[in-house]
Design an enzyme around this catalytic site. Structure first.
Site, PDB file in Angstrom:
ATOM      1  N   GLY A  41      46.052  32.577  55.751  1.00 25.64           N
ATOM      2  CA  GLY A  41      46.417  33.993  55.772  1.00 25.64           C
ATOM      3  C   GLY A  41      47.504  34.449  54.835  1.00 25.64           C
ATOM      4  O   GLY A  41      47.753  35.658  54.738  1.00 25.64           O
ATOM      5  N   GLU A  64      45.834  26.179  56.730  1.00 26.79           N
ATOM      6  CA  GLU A  64      44.489  26.486  56.216  1.00 26.79           C
ATOM      7  C   GLU A  64      44.503  27.606  55.182  1.00 26.79           C
ATOM      8  O   GLU A  64      43.827  28.626  55.354  1.00 26.79           O
ATOM      9  CB  GLU A  64      43.587  26.933  57.382  1.00 26.79           C
ATOM     10  CG  GLU A  64      43.493  25.964  58.544  1.00 26.79           C
ATOM     11  CD  GLU A  64      42.813  26.592  59.770  1.00 26.79           C
ATOM     12  OE1 GLU A  64      42.555  27.812  59.773  1.00 26.79           O
ATOM     13  OE2 GLU A  64      42.552  25.852  60.725  1.00 26.79           O
ATOM     14  N   GLY A  96      43.430  29.816  52.103  1.00 29.35           N
ATOM     15  CA  GLY A  96      42.227  30.001  51.292  1.00 29.35           C
ATOM     16  C   GLY A  96      42.600  30.827  50.078  1.00 29.35           C
ATOM     17  O   GLY A  96      42.805  30.320  48.968  1.00 29.35           O
ATOM     18  N   ARG A  97      42.765  32.133  50.305  1.00 28.46           N
ATOM     19  CA  ARG A  97      43.046  33.075  49.231  1.00 28.46           C
ATOM     20  C   ARG A  97      44.185  32.625  48.305  1.00 28.46           C
ATOM     21  O   ARG A  97      44.063  32.723  47.091  1.00 28.46           O
ATOM     22  CB  ARG A  97      43.436  34.413  49.873  1.00 28.46           C
ATOM     23  CG  ARG A  97      43.668  35.532  48.884  1.00 28.46           C
ATOM     24  CD  ARG A  97      44.294  36.747  49.584  1.00 28.46           C
ATOM     25  NE  ARG A  97      43.747  37.029  50.877  1.00 28.46           N
ATOM     26  CZ  ARG A  97      42.737  37.869  51.128  1.00 28.46           C
ATOM     27  NH1 ARG A  97      42.176  38.525  50.140  1.00 28.46           N
ATOM     28  NH2 ARG A  97      42.307  38.063  52.356  1.00 28.46           N
ATOM     29  N   ARG A 111      34.717  43.265  47.633  1.00 25.63           N
ATOM     30  CA  ARG A 111      36.006  43.562  48.265  1.00 25.63           C
ATOM     31  C   ARG A 111      36.425  45.036  48.154  1.00 25.63           C
ATOM     32  O   ARG A 111      36.880  45.620  49.139  1.00 25.63           O
ATOM     33  CB  ARG A 111      37.109  42.644  47.735  1.00 25.63           C
ATOM     34  CG  ARG A 111      36.828  41.152  47.951  1.00 25.63           C
ATOM     35  CD  ARG A 111      38.046  40.267  47.759  1.00 25.63           C
ATOM     36  NE  ARG A 111      39.027  40.478  48.802  1.00 25.63           N
ATOM     37  CZ  ARG A 111      40.107  41.212  48.687  1.00 25.63           C
ATOM     38  NH1 ARG A 111      40.396  41.766  47.533  1.00 25.63           N
ATOM     39  NH2 ARG A 111      40.917  41.373  49.704  1.00 25.63           N
ATOM     40  N   TYR A 149      36.796  46.613  51.834  1.00 22.71           N
ATOM     41  CA  TYR A 149      38.171  46.747  52.359  1.00 22.71           C
ATOM     42  C   TYR A 149      39.000  47.745  51.556  1.00 22.71           C
ATOM     43  O   TYR A 149      40.233  47.707  51.641  1.00 22.71           O
ATOM     44  CB  TYR A 149      38.906  45.404  52.322  1.00 22.71           C
ATOM     45  CG  TYR A 149      38.105  44.199  52.701  1.00 22.71           C
ATOM     46  CD1 TYR A 149      37.741  43.978  54.029  1.00 22.71           C
ATOM     47  CD2 TYR A 149      37.708  43.272  51.745  1.00 22.71           C
ATOM     48  CE1 TYR A 149      37.007  42.859  54.382  1.00 22.71           C
ATOM     49  CE2 TYR A 149      36.971  42.153  52.096  1.00 22.71           C
ATOM     50  CZ  TYR A 149      36.623  41.948  53.416  1.00 22.71           C
ATOM     51  OH  TYR A 149      35.899  40.845  53.756  1.00 22.71           O
ATOM     52  N   CYS A 187      22.934  52.067  43.230  1.00 23.36           N
ATOM     53  CA  CYS A 187      22.855  53.443  43.706  1.00 23.36           C
ATOM     54  C   CYS A 187      23.526  53.590  45.077  1.00 23.36           C
ATOM     55  O   CYS A 187      22.871  53.735  46.107  1.00 23.36           O
ATOM     56  CB  CYS A 187      21.388  53.852  43.789  1.00 23.36           C
ATOM     57  SG  CYS A 187      21.194  55.526  44.344  1.00 23.36           S
ATOM     58  N   GLU A 188      24.845  53.457  45.070  1.00 24.30           N
ATOM     59  CA  GLU A 188      25.647  53.652  46.281  1.00 24.30           C
ATOM     60  C   GLU A 188      27.017  54.049  45.802  1.00 24.30           C
ATOM     61  O   GLU A 188      27.555  53.416  44.885  1.00 24.30           O
ATOM     62  CB  GLU A 188      25.839  52.332  47.051  1.00 24.30           C
ATOM     63  CG  GLU A 188      24.586  51.761  47.591  1.00 24.30           C
ATOM     64  CD  GLU A 188      24.814  50.995  48.899  1.00 24.30           C
ATOM     65  OE1 GLU A 188      25.809  51.252  49.605  1.00 24.30           O
ATOM     66  OE2 GLU A 188      23.969  50.151  49.187  1.00 24.30           O
ATOM     67  N   TYR A 225      36.949  35.107  47.950  1.00 24.91           N
ATOM     68  CA  TYR A 225      36.065  36.079  48.609  1.00 24.91           C
ATOM     69  C   TYR A 225      35.345  36.961  47.584  1.00 24.91           C
ATOM     70  O   TYR A 225      35.044  38.124  47.865  1.00 24.91           O
ATOM     71  CB  TYR A 225      36.849  36.917  49.629  1.00 24.91           C
ATOM     72  CG  TYR A 225      37.610  36.062  50.621  1.00 24.91           C
ATOM     73  CD1 TYR A 225      36.919  35.324  51.582  1.00 24.91           C
ATOM     74  CD2 TYR A 225      39.002  35.944  50.579  1.00 24.91           C
ATOM     75  CE1 TYR A 225      37.603  34.508  52.475  1.00 24.91           C
ATOM     76  CE2 TYR A 225      39.691  35.130  51.475  1.00 24.91           C
ATOM     77  CZ  TYR A 225      38.983  34.424  52.419  1.00 24.91           C
ATOM     78  OH  TYR A 225      39.657  33.614  53.300  1.00 24.91           O
TER      79      TYR A 225
HETATM   80  N1  LLP Z   1      41.526  29.943  58.731  1.00 28.23           N
HETATM   81  C1  LLP Z   1      40.725  30.747  59.460  1.00 28.23           C
HETATM   82  C2  LLP Z   1      40.402  30.381  60.840  1.00 28.23           C
HETATM   83  C3  LLP Z   1      40.227  31.942  58.890  1.00 28.23           C
HETATM   84  O1  LLP Z   1      39.451  32.736  59.620  1.00 28.23           O
HETATM   85  C4  LLP Z   1      40.571  32.277  57.552  1.00 28.23           C
HETATM   86  C5  LLP Z   1      40.056  33.495  56.923  1.00 28.23           C
HETATM   87  C6  LLP Z   1      41.393  31.383  56.833  1.00 28.23           C
HETATM   88  C7  LLP Z   1      41.857  30.239  57.458  1.00 28.23           C
HETATM   89  C8  LLP Z   1      41.797  31.640  55.404  1.00 28.23           C
HETATM   90  O2  LLP Z   1      42.529  32.796  55.265  1.00 28.23           O
HETATM   91  P1  LLP Z   1      43.204  33.142  53.868  1.00 28.23           P
HETATM   92  O3  LLP Z   1      44.281  32.101  53.618  1.00 28.23           O
HETATM   93  O4  LLP Z   1      42.156  33.074  52.835  1.00 28.23           O
HETATM   94  O5  LLP Z   1      43.746  34.477  54.055  1.00 28.23           O
HETATM   95  N2  LLP Z   1      36.879  38.458  53.116  1.00 28.23           N
HETATM   96  C9  LLP Z   1      38.239  38.894  53.330  1.00 28.23           C
HETATM   97  C10 LLP Z   1      39.103  37.834  53.960  1.00 28.23           C
HETATM   98  C11 LLP Z   1      38.529  37.244  55.231  1.00 28.23           C
HETATM   99  C12 LLP Z   1      39.381  36.171  55.836  1.00 28.23           C
HETATM  100  C13 LLP Z   1      38.696  35.522  56.975  1.00 28.23           C
HETATM  101  N3  LLP Z   1      39.368  34.382  57.534  1.00 28.23           N
HETATM  102  C14 LLP Z   1      38.823  39.401  52.004  1.00 28.23           C
HETATM  103  O6  LLP Z   1      38.112  39.408  51.005  1.00 28.23           O
HETATM  104  O7  LLP Z   1      39.974  39.816  51.955  1.00 28.23           O
END
Ligand code: LLP
Length: 440
Positions: free
Chosen positions: A261, A298, A300-301, A337, A341, A367-368, A396
């Site tokens: 997150g 965990e 990701g981004r 995205r 969002y 076309c949106e 993402y």
């Molecule tokens: N762990 C769990 C249980 C999660 O549900 C998520 C993301 C992460 C880790 C990784 O989160 P991060 O570090 O990437 O923030 N599609 C959206 C973001 C969806 C996130 C869903 N869960 C976007 O493009 O902003």
């Protein structure tokens, strides 16, 4: 800045060598580069739309987290959902990362490129099927992050069937507010995620009687794109309290999973990633001082977003009424995205033309009206045939792409040490039509 009475969002800083992005203009007139590789050259070689990622930056981001937590036993479990390209998973696995998966498919990806990393996987997600659980039990992953009592019962049943003890962590809902987009906030009691932290103790105790379950850890994930470290500290503090209560009841957990997150700055390439990670680590360390087991995180981004750009070609520039539209060959199916969002992505011309910036909408051909990358953005002049780079698109982006409008998904290129290699070829019509069945 304001333009004709409207708030205009512009890029606050152009990519530069001090940028937290790997995309930069090395010299005037040479265009935009990813590390040492010209985006113009890549577009000629591989076509557009094209995702370009800096493997060097992804590796560097991983090591920021690894160094920040080196004072305690920890594992960085990359959230595969952010970008599940096999080459990126391999790069991370080779550098010691673990993985946070949310489906059997994501586990298959990890196993395909790094079978030795199976023991570094955690399985999150609010609904797991028996088949997915079996796959993960057989792979002997670290633990299942369990989100409901029903899921725990299913896990126990599958473990018994396969005669493999299941290590579980309850994903608790700490009821902590995180200031982010409502679609990606998950830590409040009214969200569908996790188990109310007040009920967790009872569930751990109840599981004690089942010989196929091992209470291994506890996990929490409060949402995504969270810019402040404070809510992470608050959530982990609540988790630490639970760990203490469990210990007093004779249940000693081996891991605390603090989730993902941590957010990036989509409005500036000048943001200090190392300082952000240090602040995040300090907040978690402060809340978890009394815990001696393994910390899992965990992200990701934060690992992949800024490493990636979507390179697109301008197809047309047209005026409708008062508005100017720059229409690109990339569309919402390639990067959803903004549509989903209202997300902001800085956009840079690959070869900036001289002249005054104009306020335009950058849009795709679908076309949106939701098919846009930027509204009312001041951009240097653009002509048909020019290339633009939509920045911070490594997370993402491709992972949420689709074939809407029967559009073939982009190719992907990984840049490492001055070398660019194709990691996914552009889709073909044959790929797309393969699963379909025409009826006589
Ligand atoms: N762990 C769990 C249980 C999660 O549900 C998520 C993301 C992460 C880790 C990784 O989160 P991060 O570090 O990437 O923030 N599609 C959206 C973001 C969806 C996130 C869903 N869960 C976007 O493009 O902003």
């Amino acid at each position: 800045m304001f333009f004709q009475g409207k708030l205009i969002v512009t890029s606050h800083s152009s990519p530069s060598s001090s940028s937290s992005r790997p995309f930069h203009y090395p010299q005037p007139g040479r265009g935009l580069y990813c590390g040492k590789v010209s985006l113009d050259g890549l577009a000629r070689r591989f076509g557009t739309p094209l995702y370009v990622y800096s493997g060097d930056q992804i590796a560097e981001r991983l090591s920021l987290f690894q160094r920040a937590f080196e004072g305690r036993e920890h594992l960085v479990c990359y959230a595969v959902k952010a970008n599940s390209a096999l080459a990126i998973l391999k790069l991370l696995a080779d550098r010691g990362a673990g993985f946070d998966i949310v489906s059997g498919g994501e586990l298959e990806r990890v196993l395909a490129v790094a079978p030795e990393a199976a023991g570094r996987v955690v399985f999150s997600g609010a609904g797991k099927t028996a088949a997915e659980i079996d796959l993960a039990l057989n792979a002997n992953i670290i633990e299942f992050n369990v989100e409901s009592e029903v899921e725990l019962a299913l896990l126990a049943a599958r473990a018994r069937k396969l005669k493999r003890k299941a290590r579980f962590a309850l994903r608790v809902n700490p009821d902590v507010f995180a200031d982010t987009h409502p679609y990606i906030s998950t830590g409040l009691r009214e969200h569908k995620f996790g188990i109310d932290i007040r009920k967790a103790l009872g569930i751990y105790k109840g599981a004690g009687g089942n010989r196929w379950l091992e209470a291994h850890g506890v996990s929490v994930h409060i949402g995504s794109q969270i810019r402040s470290a404070q809510p992470f500290g608050a959530a982990v503090k609540r988790v630490e309290k639970l760990v203490g209560q469990l210990k007093r009841e004779g249940i000693e957990l081996k891991s605390v999973d603090a989730g993902g997150g941590l957010g990036i700055d989509y409005h500036s390439g000048a943001f200090d990633a190392a300082a952000k990670v240090a602040e995040y680590a300090a907040a978690i360390e402060k809340s978890l001082a009394g815990f001696e087991g393994r910390l899992l995180i965990e992200p990701g981004r934060f690992l992949v977003a800024q490493a990636g750009a979507l390179v697109a070609k301008v197809l047309a520039v047209k005026r409708n009424g008062k508005k100017t539209f720059v229409i690109t060959d990339a569309a919402m199916n390639d990067l959803i995205r903004p549509a989903l969002y209202q997300a902001h992505h800085d956009i840079e011309p690959v070869k900036p033309r001289p002249g005054k910036a104009r306020v335009v909408d950058v849009v795709g051909p679908i076309c949106e009206s939701g098919d846009f990358f930027a509204h009312d953005r001041a951009m240097k002049p653009l002509e048909p045939g020019d290339l633009v780079a939509i920045l911070d698109a490594g997370a993402y982006g491709m992972a949420q792409s689709s074939n809407y409008n029967t559009r073939l998904r982009p190719a992907e290129v990984l840049v490492e040490g001055g070398k660019a290699r194709l990691i996914r070829r552009r889709e073909t019509m044959a790929d797309l039509l393969a699963p379909e069945i025409t009826l006589p």
